[in-house]
Design a protein around this motif. Structure first.
Motif, PDB file in Angstrom:
ATOM      1  N   CYS A  19       0.941  -1.140  -0.061  1.00 41.93           N
ATOM      2  CA  CYS A  19       0.126  -0.024   0.092  1.00 41.93           C
ATOM      3  C   CYS A  19       0.787   1.497  -0.107  1.00 41.93           C
ATOM      4  O   CYS A  19       0.310   2.460  -0.448  1.00 41.93           O
ATOM      5  CB  CYS A  19      -1.171  -0.190   1.021  1.00 41.93           C
ATOM      6  N   LYS A  20       1.957   1.222   0.434  1.00 41.42           N
ATOM      7  CA  LYS A  20       2.819   2.364   0.559  1.00 41.42           C
ATOM      8  C   LYS A  20       3.015   3.022  -0.653  1.00 41.42           C
ATOM      9  O   LYS A  20       3.525   4.296  -0.755  1.00 41.42           O
ATOM     10  CB  LYS A  20       4.368   1.820   1.080  1.00 41.42           C
ATOM     11  N   VAL A  21       3.179   2.470  -1.857  1.00 42.99           N
ATOM     12  CA  VAL A  21       3.486   2.711  -3.312  1.00 42.99           C
ATOM     13  C   VAL A  21       2.309   2.702  -3.962  1.00 42.99           C
ATOM     14  O   VAL A  21       2.551   3.049  -5.283  1.00 42.99           O
ATOM     15  CB  VAL A  21       4.650   1.837  -3.755  1.00 42.99           C
ATOM     16  N   MET A  22       1.375   2.689  -3.571  1.00 43.19           N
ATOM     17  CA  MET A  22      -0.223   2.722  -4.660  1.00 43.19           C
ATOM     18  C   MET A  22      -0.557   3.946  -5.009  1.00 43.19           C
ATOM     19  O   MET A  22      -0.656   4.994  -3.929  1.00 43.19           O
ATOM     20  CB  MET A  22      -1.361   1.836  -3.958  1.00 43.19           C
ATOM     21  N   TYR A  52       2.402 -13.345   0.590  1.00 41.47           N
ATOM     22  CA  TYR A  52       3.362 -13.447   1.537  1.00 41.47           C
ATOM     23  C   TYR A  52       3.422 -12.544   2.400  1.00 41.47           C
ATOM     24  O   TYR A  52       4.493 -11.543   2.566  1.00 41.47           O
ATOM     25  CB  TYR A  52       4.645 -13.042   0.481  1.00 41.47           C
ATOM     26  N   PRO A  53       2.585 -12.563   3.561  1.00 47.34           N
ATOM     27  CA  PRO A  53       2.424 -11.708   4.725  1.00 47.34           C
ATOM     28  C   PRO A  53       3.716 -11.545   5.473  1.00 47.34           C
ATOM     29  O   PRO A  53       4.039 -10.375   5.941  1.00 47.34           O
ATOM     30  CB  PRO A  53       1.383 -12.097   5.469  1.00 47.34           C
ATOM     31  N   LYS A  54       4.677 -12.341   5.425  1.00 49.57           N
ATOM     32  CA  LYS A  54       5.960 -12.343   6.386  1.00 49.57           C
ATOM     33  C   LYS A  54       6.703 -11.318   5.651  1.00 49.57           C
ATOM     34  O   LYS A  54       7.473 -10.553   6.584  1.00 49.57           O
ATOM     35  CB  LYS A  54       6.653 -13.964   6.273  1.00 49.57           C
ATOM     36  N   GLY A  55       6.758 -11.097   4.482  1.00 49.91           N
ATOM     37  CA  GLY A  55       7.558 -10.059   3.668  1.00 49.91           C
ATOM     38  C   GLY A  55       6.957  -8.852   3.619  1.00 49.91           C
ATOM     39  O   GLY A  55       7.434  -7.678   3.320  1.00 49.91           O
ATOM     40  N   LEU A  56       5.564  -8.853   3.017  1.00 53.48           N
ATOM     41  CA  LEU A  56       4.808  -7.698   2.816  1.00 53.48           C
ATOM     42  C   LEU A  56       3.824  -7.032   3.797  1.00 53.48           C
ATOM     43  O   LEU A  56       3.291  -6.056   3.840  1.00 53.48           O
ATOM     44  CB  LEU A  56       3.909  -8.106   1.361  1.00 53.48           C
ATOM     45  N   GLY A  57       3.783  -7.778   4.790  1.00 54.74           N
ATOM     46  CA  GLY A  57       2.934  -7.222   5.873  1.00 54.74           C
ATOM     47  C   GLY A  57       1.537  -7.607   5.992  1.00 54.74           C
ATOM     48  O   GLY A  57       0.952  -8.437   5.069  1.00 54.74           O
ATOM     49  N   GLU A  58       0.682  -7.376   7.000  1.00 56.89           N
ATOM     50  CA  GLU A  58      -0.548  -7.575   7.210  1.00 56.89           C
ATOM     51  C   GLU A  58      -1.638  -6.832   6.518  1.00 56.89           C
ATOM     52  O   GLU A  58      -1.008  -5.451   5.906  1.00 56.89           O
ATOM     53  CB  GLU A  58      -0.940  -7.695   8.556  1.00 56.89           C
ATOM     54  N   THR A  59      -2.944  -6.958   6.267  1.00 60.31           N
ATOM     55  CA  THR A  59      -3.791  -6.300   5.628  1.00 60.31           C
ATOM     56  C   THR A  59      -3.750  -4.807   6.564  1.00 60.31           C
ATOM     57  O   THR A  59      -3.716  -4.747   7.784  1.00 60.31           O
ATOM     58  CB  THR A  59      -5.114  -6.796   5.660  1.00 60.31           C
ATOM     59  N   ALA A 131     -12.208   0.510  -6.215  1.00 57.78           N
ATOM     60  CA  ALA A 131     -11.722  -0.147  -5.049  1.00 57.78           C
ATOM     61  C   ALA A 131     -10.812  -1.103  -5.198  1.00 57.78           C
ATOM     62  O   ALA A 131     -10.320  -1.929  -4.720  1.00 57.78           O
ATOM     63  CB  ALA A 131     -13.034  -1.250  -4.465  1.00 57.78           C
ATOM     64  N   THR A 132      -9.868  -0.502  -6.605  1.00 51.40           N
ATOM     65  CA  THR A 132      -8.787  -1.372  -6.768  1.00 51.40           C
ATOM     66  C   THR A 132      -7.616  -0.297  -7.398  1.00 51.40           C
ATOM     67  O   THR A 132      -8.025   0.789  -7.751  1.00 51.40           O
ATOM     68  CB  THR A 132      -8.933  -2.526  -7.793  1.00 51.40           C
ATOM     69  N   THR A 133      -6.485  -0.614  -7.391  1.00 50.47           N
ATOM     70  CA  THR A 133      -5.477   0.493  -7.704  1.00 50.47           C
ATOM     71  C   THR A 133      -4.150  -0.283  -8.169  1.00 50.47           C
ATOM     72  O   THR A 133      -4.034  -1.594  -7.760  1.00 50.47           O
ATOM     73  CB  THR A 133      -5.317   1.455  -6.819  1.00 50.47           C
ATOM     74  N   SER A 134      -3.255   0.661  -8.623  1.00 56.43           N
ATOM     75  CA  SER A 134      -2.033   0.105  -8.972  1.00 56.43           C
ATOM     76  C   SER A 134      -0.774   1.096  -8.661  1.00 56.43           C
ATOM     77  O   SER A 134      -1.087   2.258  -8.048  1.00 56.43           O
ATOM     78  CB  SER A 134      -1.733  -0.308 -10.574  1.00 56.43           C
ATOM     79  N   ARG A 135       0.418   0.564  -8.800  1.00 60.93           N
ATOM     80  CA  ARG A 135       1.620   1.583  -8.585  1.00 60.93           C
ATOM     81  C   ARG A 135       1.351   2.752  -9.452  1.00 60.93           C
ATOM     82  O   ARG A 135       2.015   4.149  -9.158  1.00 60.93           O
ATOM     83  CB  ARG A 135       2.980   0.969  -8.520  1.00 60.93           C
ATOM     84  N   GLU A 136       1.028   2.690 -10.624  1.00 55.04           N
ATOM     85  CA  GLU A 136       0.993   3.644 -11.649  1.00 55.04           C
ATOM     86  C   GLU A 136      -0.200   3.808 -12.438  1.00 55.04           C
ATOM     87  O   GLU A 136      -0.892   2.755 -12.733  1.00 55.04           O
ATOM     88  CB  GLU A 136       2.062   3.310 -12.779  1.00 55.04           C
ATOM     89  N   LYS A 183     -16.484  11.733   4.566  1.00 50.73           N
ATOM     90  CA  LYS A 183     -15.402  12.012   4.066  1.00 50.73           C
ATOM     91  C   LYS A 183     -14.478  10.731   3.813  1.00 50.73           C
ATOM     92  O   LYS A 183     -14.536   9.716   4.889  1.00 50.73           O
ATOM     93  CB  LYS A 183     -14.550  13.030   4.781  1.00 50.73           C
ATOM     94  N   ALA A 184     -13.484  10.578   3.031  1.00 51.57           N
ATOM     95  CA  ALA A 184     -12.532   9.565   2.798  1.00 51.57           C
ATOM     96  C   ALA A 184     -11.920   9.174   4.242  1.00 51.57           C
ATOM     97  O   ALA A 184     -11.334  10.319   4.689  1.00 51.57           O
ATOM     98  CB  ALA A 184     -11.789   9.614   1.671  1.00 51.57           C
ATOM     99  N   HIS A 185     -11.555   7.944   4.384  1.00 50.93           N
ATOM    100  CA  HIS A 185     -10.826   7.799   5.658  1.00 50.93           C
ATOM    101  C   HIS A 185      -9.356   7.907   5.380  1.00 50.93           C
ATOM    102  O   HIS A 185      -9.081   6.899   4.334  1.00 50.93           O
ATOM    103  CB  HIS A 185     -11.105   6.446   6.445  1.00 50.93           C
ATOM    104  N   ARG A 186      -8.560   8.844   5.516  1.00 50.98           N
ATOM    105  CA  ARG A 186      -7.232   9.113   5.378  1.00 50.98           C
ATOM    106  C   ARG A 186      -6.284   7.903   5.854  1.00 50.98           C
ATOM    107  O   ARG A 186      -6.697   7.386   7.169  1.00 50.98           O
ATOM    108  CB  ARG A 186      -6.612  10.248   5.960  1.00 50.98           C
ATOM    109  N   ILE A 187      -5.510   7.410   4.973  1.00 51.50           N
ATOM    110  CA  ILE A 187      -4.567   6.126   5.555  1.00 51.50           C
ATOM    111  C   ILE A 187      -3.181   6.740   5.641  1.00 51.50           C
ATOM    112  O   ILE A 187      -2.802   7.608   4.723  1.00 51.50           O
ATOM    113  CB  ILE A 187      -4.690   5.169   4.521  1.00 51.50           C
ATOM    114  N   SER A 188      -2.581   6.667   7.006  1.00 49.41           N
ATOM    115  CA  SER A 188      -1.234   6.802   6.945  1.00 49.41           C
ATOM    116  C   SER A 188      -0.269   5.609   6.755  1.00 49.41           C
ATOM    117  O   SER A 188      -0.246   4.799   7.654  1.00 49.41           O
ATOM    118  CB  SER A 188      -0.898   7.734   8.198  1.00 49.41           C
ATOM    119  N   VAL A 189       0.318   5.414   5.730  1.00 55.23           N
ATOM    120  CA  VAL A 189       1.073   4.029   5.485  1.00 55.23           C
ATOM    121  C   VAL A 189       2.540   4.674   5.409  1.00 55.23           C
ATOM    122  O   VAL A 189       2.943   5.261   4.455  1.00 55.23           O
ATOM    123  CB  VAL A 189       0.773   3.355   4.220  1.00 55.23           C
ATOM    124  N   VAL A 190       3.303   4.306   6.265  1.00 60.78           N
ATOM    125  CA  VAL A 190       4.725   4.770   6.210  1.00 60.78           C
ATOM    126  C   VAL A 190       5.726   3.755   5.907  1.00 60.78           C
ATOM    127  O   VAL A 190       5.498   2.638   6.089  1.00 60.78           O
ATOM    128  CB  VAL A 190       5.111   5.299   7.695  1.00 60.78           C
TER     129      VAL A 190
END
Length: 190
Positions: A19-22, A52-59, A131-136, A183-190
């Motif tokens: 999600c950090k790069v979407m 691969y949640p071990k490497g990419l994290g949880e939802t 309700a879907t997206t990509s990096r670019e 309002k859209a729920h703002r997401i903070s993904v660091v």
């Protein structure tokens, strides 16, 4: 095709590191949340995957808490298509649902691979466009063009929700309208 009693909602790989790069993450999360709330309101089954949640994290939150609160079923995967995992494929078959609503990331990889495999298995496949997206943006648009060319339905999340609601003024309408108009729920993904 969109009858609520025949739908299963699938949330694909909405994980921390991805999600950090979407692009358009706030919009995507808001609309996935809307669809999860609607699925819960109409007793529609929901499953979600983690690549691969071990490497990419949880939802990510707030989706994870909502999915857990509503008893959505979680599945790990290493394949790009969710249907390549027997446990997921079998669970989808067990629901008896013929229309699969897809959300998540990325539009042009895991969502697309899953959509193609579902269509090949004879399901009605619907991609919730916002309700879907990509990096670019280019990857996202290419995926949307592909879905349209392959006869995979592409509609906004609101379209599905209002179709399921059928009437204004109901308790379900009032509940879901608050999410739609909020309002859209703002997401903070660091």
């Amino acid at each position: 095709m969109f009858a609520k009693e025949d739908c299963l909602l699938v949330v694909i790989d909405m994980q921390e590191k991805l999600c950090k790069v979407m692009k358009n993450l706030d919009r995507t999360v808001k609309n996935i949340r809307l669809l999860i709330e609607a699925a819960h309101e109409f007793n529609m089954p929901v499953i979600y995957t983690e690549q691969y949640p071990k490497g990419l994290g949880e939802t990510i939150e707030p989706l994870k808490s909502l999915l857990v609160d509503y008893s959505a079923e979680r599945f790990d995967k290493m394949s790009f298509s969710a249907l390549k995992i027997d446990e997921i494929n079998n669970r989808i078959k067990q629901t008896g649902k013929k229309t699969i609503i897809l959300t998540g990331i990325e539009s042009h990889i895991c969502v697309l691979s899953t959509a193609v495999d579902l269509k090949a298995e004879g399901y009605n496949v619907v991609v919730a466009k916002d309700a879907t997206t990509s990096r670019e943006d280019e990857f996202y648009q290419t995926a949307m063009d592909f879905y349209n060319s392959e006869g995979i339905a592409v509609v906004p999340a609101e379209t599905l929700v209002f179709y399921w609601l059928e009437f204004a003024g109901t308790d379900s309408f009032k509940k879901l309208q608050k999410i739609i108009l909020g309002k859209a729920h703002r997401i903070s993904v660091v």
